[in-house]
Enzyme design. Structure first.
Site, short mmCIF file in Angstrom:
data_model
loop_
_atom_site.label_atom_id
_atom_site.label_comp_id
_atom_site.label_asym_id
_atom_site.label_seq_id
_atom_site.Cartn_x
_atom_site.Cartn_y
_atom_site.Cartn_z
CG MET A 1 -1.34 1.43 1.62
SD MET A 1 -1.70 1.64 3.41
CE MET A 1 -0.89 0.31 4.25
N PRO A 2 1.67 1.48 0.97
CG PRO A 2 3.21 1.67 2.74
CD PRO A 2 2.33 0.71 2.03
CB VAL A 3 2.91 5.33 -3.03
CG1 VAL A 3 3.78 6.15 -3.97
CG2 VAL A 3 2.45 4.06 -3.74
#
Lengths: 67, 67, 67, 67, 67, 67
Positions: A1-3
């Site tokens: 998920m994290p970008v």
């Protein structure tokens, strides 16, 4: 998920880039996010394109070194 | 100097937000950047607005928890 | 690899979000990029926060519908 | 051509938003860019999602008002 | 309205850039958005500035080709 | 607080960059925000990486000058 998009001054050494990528990823793995899910994108910005306090960093922060 | 934009799924707890902000900042202070120079901006994105593999994360990763 | 940030007006229907995510991903799979590598992030922006021609879209483009 | 993304704390008044959109656009029209070509996108970020100096702005800058 | 930021590895061919721009625009025209309203901005990122799984893509994904 | 990302075509003169940085900062100081709090980041994008109306700006807007 994290970008994660990281904006830094142009001129980071390869060693510094590695440490930023590793460190940012570890922040998320410490929260239980799998490392495969983390993307970190470094945007290197020339100091003359970065404004601080209304002035180009290339002028105002001329003497500050990039890690 | 550094500005960090972090895109995560909506629903991060306040404790998780604090840890992301602290951790990302420490990556830079460890490189000699003063903490005052680091800005971290968390963008919380609803899972239905996040596409992975051509599908909404709200469907494809329905069972994955946000930290 | 690719990360796609899409800025649209707030109010996209879920069907429109699905089509954006599918369509953007297909652009890359057509180029040989595996679908698993594509992340699409939709940022919904209220029309009063979007400036066109020096005016808020909520005023200048009041009658334009969001898909 | 220009696209301007402005990150501010959540809670800007509508009057302040108008002034940001007008002012940013005028910077470009003063350089000869037609107003129709300028898009300004305001991203409102809750203070607890904004890290300064390793802390949430909601704590460190609790008393600072949003315009 | 829509503004699309596409982050890809440096080295996309001009033909691939054209296809990305055309394809992303078509996703919106298929939803009834006029083509004139769509802006697509390609950010080419060197592989050593892109972190995947805590490592630089230039190392971890050394053998993966850019389209 | 505010962080401003400005996307322009590659080739802005240094004088134009200065004016963008000064002008964007003044928009916020006019609203009572201290200049020290304003960061402006200019992203210069090659015209072939900027899509307008489904085409590269390098083709569609070949004759338009960058300030």
């Amino acid at each position: 998920m994290p970008v994660v998009h990281v904006m830094v001054w142009k001129g980071f050494s390869n060693a510094a880039k590695k440490r930023v990528i590793e460190g940012m990823t570890r922040v998320f793995t410490d929260l239980g996010v799998p490392a495969e899910a983390v993307e970190v994108i470094l945007h290197e910005i020339p100091k003359e394109n970065w404004g601080v306090c209304g002035e180009q960093a290339s002028e105002r922060l001329k003497q500050v070194q990039t890690p």
